[in-house]
Design a protein around this motif. Structure first.
Motif, mmCIF file in Angstrom:
data_model
loop_
_atom_site.group_PDB
_atom_site.id
_atom_site.type_symbol
_atom_site.label_atom_id
_atom_site.label_comp_id
_atom_site.label_asym_id
_atom_site.label_seq_id
_atom_site.Cartn_x
_atom_site.Cartn_y
_atom_site.Cartn_z
ATOM 1 N N VAL A 5 25.897 0.575 -35.221
ATOM 2 C CA VAL A 5 24.618 1.213 -34.907
ATOM 3 C C VAL A 5 23.563 0.130 -34.725
ATOM 4 O O VAL A 5 23.257 -0.608 -35.671
ATOM 5 C CB VAL A 5 24.191 2.182 -36.016
ATOM 6 C CG1 VAL A 5 22.831 2.806 -35.670
ATOM 7 C CG2 VAL A 5 25.239 3.278 -36.210
ATOM 8 N N GLU A 6 22.995 0.057 -33.504
ATOM 9 C CA GLU A 6 21.940 -0.908 -33.222
ATOM 10 C C GLU A 6 20.574 -0.296 -33.509
ATOM 11 O O GLU A 6 20.397 0.925 -33.414
ATOM 12 C CB GLU A 6 21.949 -1.335 -31.744
ATOM 13 C CG GLU A 6 23.233 -1.976 -31.272
ATOM 14 C CD GLU A 6 24.118 -1.009 -30.524
ATOM 15 O OE1 GLU A 6 24.902 -1.454 -29.665
ATOM 16 O OE2 GLU A 6 24.029 0.209 -30.788
ATOM 17 N N LEU A 20 16.688 -7.489 -33.407
ATOM 18 C CA LEU A 20 17.650 -6.402 -33.323
ATOM 19 C C LEU A 20 18.621 -6.484 -34.497
ATOM 20 O O LEU A 20 18.966 -7.577 -34.950
ATOM 21 C CB LEU A 20 18.438 -6.467 -32.020
ATOM 22 C CG LEU A 20 17.632 -6.485 -30.719
ATOM 23 C CD1 LEU A 20 18.585 -6.466 -29.519
ATOM 24 C CD2 LEU A 20 16.661 -5.338 -30.653
ATOM 25 N N SER A 21 19.049 -5.334 -34.957
ATOM 26 C CA SER A 21 20.044 -5.252 -36.022
ATOM 27 C C SER A 21 21.234 -4.444 -35.544
ATOM 28 O O SER A 21 21.076 -3.515 -34.741
ATOM 29 C CB SER A 21 19.458 -4.582 -37.264
ATOM 30 O OG SER A 21 18.363 -5.314 -37.780
ATOM 31 N N CYS A 22 22.393 -4.788 -36.044
ATOM 32 C CA CYS A 22 23.623 -4.045 -35.741
ATOM 33 C C CYS A 22 24.333 -3.812 -37.071
ATOM 34 O O CYS A 22 24.851 -4.770 -37.676
ATOM 35 C CB CYS A 22 24.502 -4.829 -34.787
ATOM 36 S SG CYS A 22 26.132 -4.099 -34.500
ATOM 37 N N ALA A 23 24.326 -2.580 -37.523
ATOM 38 C CA ALA A 23 24.955 -2.234 -38.792
ATOM 39 C C ALA A 23 26.374 -1.749 -38.543
ATOM 40 O O ALA A 23 26.584 -0.815 -37.751
ATOM 41 C CB ALA A 23 24.142 -1.160 -39.498
ATOM 42 N N ALA A 24 27.319 -2.368 -39.211
ATOM 43 C CA ALA A 24 28.731 -2.005 -39.063
ATOM 44 C C ALA A 24 29.157 -1.103 -40.217
ATOM 45 O O ALA A 24 28.605 -1.157 -41.306
ATOM 46 C CB ALA A 24 29.583 -3.264 -39.042
ATOM 47 N N SER A 25 30.172 -0.287 -39.948
ATOM 48 C CA SER A 25 30.650 0.674 -40.950
ATOM 49 C C SER A 25 31.602 0.048 -41.960
ATOM 50 O O SER A 25 32.045 0.719 -42.891
ATOM 51 C CB SER A 25 31.327 1.860 -40.267
ATOM 52 O OG SER A 25 32.430 1.413 -39.505
ATOM 53 N N ARG A 26 31.956 -1.205 -41.751
ATOM 54 C CA ARG A 26 32.780 -1.920 -42.718
ATOM 55 C C ARG A 26 32.243 -3.321 -42.879
ATOM 56 O O ARG A 26 31.442 -3.781 -42.092
ATOM 57 C CB ARG A 26 34.247 -1.927 -42.313
ATOM 58 C CG ARG A 26 34.554 -2.556 -40.989
ATOM 59 C CD ARG A 26 36.060 -2.676 -40.780
ATOM 60 N NE ARG A 26 36.739 -1.385 -40.743
ATOM 61 C CZ ARG A 26 37.625 -1.010 -41.639
ATOM 62 N NH1 ARG A 26 37.928 -1.799 -42.656
ATOM 63 N NH2 ARG A 26 38.236 0.165 -41.533
ATOM 64 N N SER A 27 32.726 -4.010 -43.900
ATOM 65 C CA SER A 27 32.254 -5.347 -44.178
ATOM 66 C C SER A 27 32.491 -6.286 -43.000
ATOM 67 O O SER A 27 33.566 -6.291 -42.400
ATOM 68 C CB SER A 27 32.958 -5.906 -45.418
ATOM 69 O OG SER A 27 32.626 -7.261 -45.596
ATOM 70 N N ALA A 33 35.061 -11.182 -34.927
ATOM 71 C CA ALA A 33 33.906 -11.721 -34.220
ATOM 72 C C ALA A 33 33.007 -10.570 -33.807
ATOM 73 O O ALA A 33 33.454 -9.435 -33.654
ATOM 74 C CB ALA A 33 34.337 -12.512 -32.988
ATOM 75 N N MET A 34 31.733 -10.888 -33.640
ATOM 76 C CA MET A 34 30.764 -9.895 -33.192
ATOM 77 C C MET A 34 29.885 -10.514 -32.123
ATOM 78 O O MET A 34 29.793 -11.747 -32.016
ATOM 79 C CB MET A 34 29.903 -9.401 -34.358
ATOM 80 C CG MET A 34 30.708 -8.725 -35.452
ATOM 81 S SD MET A 34 29.678 -8.070 -36.780
ATOM 82 C CE MET A 34 28.931 -6.638 -35.979
ATOM 83 N N GLY A 35 29.254 -9.660 -31.356
ATOM 84 C CA GLY A 35 28.412 -10.198 -30.305
ATOM 85 C C GLY A 35 27.350 -9.233 -29.834
ATOM 86 O O GLY A 35 27.375 -8.043 -30.177
ATOM 87 N N TRP A 36 26.418 -9.765 -29.074
ATOM 88 C CA TRP A 36 25.377 -8.997 -28.404
ATOM 89 C C TRP A 36 25.559 -9.157 -26.899
ATOM 90 O O TRP A 36 25.755 -10.271 -26.404
ATOM 91 C CB TRP A 36 23.991 -9.485 -28.802
ATOM 92 C CG TRP A 36 23.596 -9.147 -30.201
ATOM 93 C CD1 TRP A 36 23.682 -9.955 -31.297
ATOM 94 C CD2 TRP A 36 23.064 -7.902 -30.660
ATOM 95 N NE1 TRP A 36 23.234 -9.283 -32.404
ATOM 96 C CE2 TRP A 36 22.843 -8.018 -32.040
ATOM 97 C CE3 TRP A 36 22.740 -6.702 -30.034
ATOM 98 C CZ2 TRP A 36 22.315 -6.988 -32.820
ATOM 99 C CZ3 TRP A 36 22.208 -5.676 -30.801
ATOM 100 C CH2 TRP A 36 22.004 -5.812 -32.172
ATOM 101 N N MET A 77 24.605 -7.554 -38.494
ATOM 102 C CA MET A 77 24.405 -8.687 -37.601
ATOM 103 C C MET A 77 23.015 -8.545 -36.988
ATOM 104 O O MET A 77 22.529 -7.423 -36.804
ATOM 105 C CB MET A 77 25.469 -8.682 -36.494
ATOM 106 C CG MET A 77 25.297 -9.774 -35.453
ATOM 107 S SD MET A 77 26.561 -9.728 -34.171
ATOM 108 C CE MET A 77 26.192 -8.167 -33.350
ATOM 109 N N TYR A 78 22.397 -9.685 -36.688
ATOM 110 C CA TYR A 78 21.040 -9.675 -36.156
ATOM 111 C C TYR A 78 20.955 -10.476 -34.866
ATOM 112 O O TYR A 78 21.767 -11.355 -34.606
ATOM 113 C CB TYR A 78 20.071 -10.287 -37.176
ATOM 114 C CG TYR A 78 20.090 -9.609 -38.512
ATOM 115 C CD1 TYR A 78 20.865 -10.112 -39.551
ATOM 116 C CD2 TYR A 78 19.341 -8.455 -38.743
ATOM 117 C CE1 TYR A 78 20.890 -9.484 -40.801
ATOM 118 C CE2 TYR A 78 19.363 -7.827 -39.978
ATOM 119 C CZ TYR A 78 20.140 -8.348 -40.994
ATOM 120 O OH TYR A 78 20.165 -7.722 -42.211
ATOM 121 N N LEU A 79 19.921 -10.177 -34.094
ATOM 122 C CA LEU A 79 19.567 -11.001 -32.948
ATOM 123 C C LEU A 79 18.057 -11.183 -32.989
ATOM 124 O O LEU A 79 17.312 -10.227 -32.737
ATOM 125 C CB LEU A 79 20.000 -10.372 -31.630
ATOM 126 C CG LEU A 79 19.768 -11.245 -30.400
ATOM 127 C CD1 LEU A 79 20.702 -12.466 -30.419
ATOM 128 C CD2 LEU A 79 19.974 -10.446 -29.106
#
Length: 114
Positions: A5-6, A20-27, A33-36, A77-79
């Motif tokens: 969820v951004e 910007l924030s990106c909340a993940a449903s797991r740790s 890896a994650m990205g924007w 995660m943030y941007l």
């Protein structure tokens, strides 16, 4: 499975900043890896920045020196976006590589006025 969820998008003047924030449903520690990415009207989705589980980062040339990708020790995660330009206007999406599957969020709109 991972839900993303951004949040944090909005309208800002050129030269301004947004985070910007990106909340993940797991740790995040369980995610490879994650990205924007971002997609402007009439254009293809393009890479903005990525961060691996080891903390290595990568940026598109167009945002180097202005944007910073980071993550906390939990699930977000943030941007950080500074010195925004009108050409940064787009829908911003986060993604996460979990196992061999790539998951995407629903996107958040960023509009930069001149």
């Amino acid at each position: 499975q991972v839900q993303l969820v951004e949040s944090g998008g909005g309208l800002v003047q050129a030269g301004g900043s947004l985070r910007l924030s990106c909340a993940a449903s797991r740790s995040i520690s369980s995610i490879n890896a994650m990205g924007w990415y971002r997609q402007a009207p009439g254009k293809q989705r393009e890479l903005v920045a990525t961060i691996t589980s080891g903390g290595s980062t990568n940026y598109a040339d167009s945002v180097k020196g202005r944007f910073t990708i980071s993550r906390d020790n939990a699930n977000t995660m943030y941007l950080e976006m500074n010195n925004l330009k009108p050409e940064d206007t787009a829908v911003y999406y986060c993604n996460a590589l979990y196992g061999v599957t790539l998951y995407w969020g629903q996107g958040t709109q960023v509009t930069v006025s001149s």
